[in-house]
Design an enzyme around this catalytic site. Sequence first.
Site, PDB file in Angstrom:
ATOM      1  N   ASP A   1       1.187  -1.059   0.201  1.00  0.00           N
ATOM      2  CA  ASP A   1      -0.269   0.140  -0.056  1.00  0.00           C
ATOM      3  C   ASP A   1       0.991   1.379   0.184  1.00  0.00           C
ATOM      4  O   ASP A   1       1.142   2.101   1.071  1.00  0.00           O
ATOM      5  CB  ASP A   1      -0.996   0.234   1.260  1.00  0.00           C
ATOM      6  CG  ASP A   1      -1.815   1.055   1.608  1.00  0.00           C
ATOM      7  OD1 ASP A   1      -3.152   1.424  -0.317  1.00  0.00           O
ATOM      8  OD2 ASP A   1      -2.250   1.242   1.624  1.00  0.00           O
TER       9      ASP A   1
ATOM     10  N   CYS B   1     -26.002  -5.803  -7.360  1.00  0.00           N
ATOM     11  CA  CYS B   1     -25.687  -5.554  -6.196  1.00  0.00           C
ATOM     12  C   CYS B   1     -25.718  -3.911  -6.279  1.00  0.00           C
ATOM     13  O   CYS B   1     -24.001  -3.568  -6.992  1.00  0.00           O
ATOM     14  CB  CYS B   1     -25.527  -6.188  -4.573  1.00  0.00           C
ATOM     15  SG  CYS B   1     -25.512  -5.523  -3.521  1.00  0.00           S
TER      16      CYS B   1
END
Length: 312
Positions: free
Chosen positions: A129, A187
């Site tokens: 990250d 969804c």
Amino acid sequence: MTPEARSREIKARAEALGFDAAGIATLERNAHAAELDRWLAAGYAGTMTYLHRQAGKRKEPQRIMPEATAAVVTLTNYFHPATEPPEAGKVAQYARFEDYHDVLGKRLARLAEAIRNSGSGIHTRCYVDAGPVPERDLAQRAGLGWIGKNMMLIHPRLGSFTFIGVVLTDAPLAPDLPFEADRCGSCRRCLDACPTGAFLEPHLMDARRCISYLTIEHRGDFTQPEQRMVSDWLFGCDVCQDACPWNVAFARPTSDPELALRPDLATLDLTSIEALPPVEFERRFRGTPFARRGHAGIRRNAAAVRANRDLP
């Protein structure tokens, strides 16, 4: 050793080191390169100017390490159920234990060593990250899941509460098949759950309206609208992930001892945070995600949460 055998060996080593999933990705041009250009041009990155500087390498990941031919991509489950009492500021799950950059950085370094030891003259470079690595695109390419409408990688057995670690290497490896299916279907619970309307449409987020961005990345004082958007969140936000049916069905508490919950990070008292001197802040939060935002930023966030609670 054949590329196929080396890949199997490396993924087995990743599992032995404590990673929950691992796959091998190729390093061709990012499939979302044009979308990144449009997103940056629209100003949706806010004060994250480093994304503009990194854009070239995010679009062409091989430029990060020119000799690299593959990425070994790992996932680590960090899910912890919510525990904060009503009077505490809310803290995103990934910030409730030691800084994952340190924990997973050491683990990735051991995996990288195993990759180098699998042959002669092999080179590696690790990322957790950080840097210009398009982690989610590489993870999808490594067969580890698909990118949901909220831009989170969703693994079909783990959900989206995972850290992505990447080892770039020039080792001859056999890549995994990309995860081609989009299992979100119709969804849109993650989009509808966002309290600030940060999602302009599926796969398009205005970071300037994202609570995680505001409480962690945003520099400077909050405007009144920004303060109200922060709501009860002291650091980060999990709303869109909490709403995802894949997390409701499959997310399970991590058993990783190095990611064990620290109660003092999950139940932070707002008043004491605001009164904390810089030296005490450094002592208490050194080696945690809170150190990234710093003393002034955390005090700003705490003041915003307290002000929001005083609003009619």
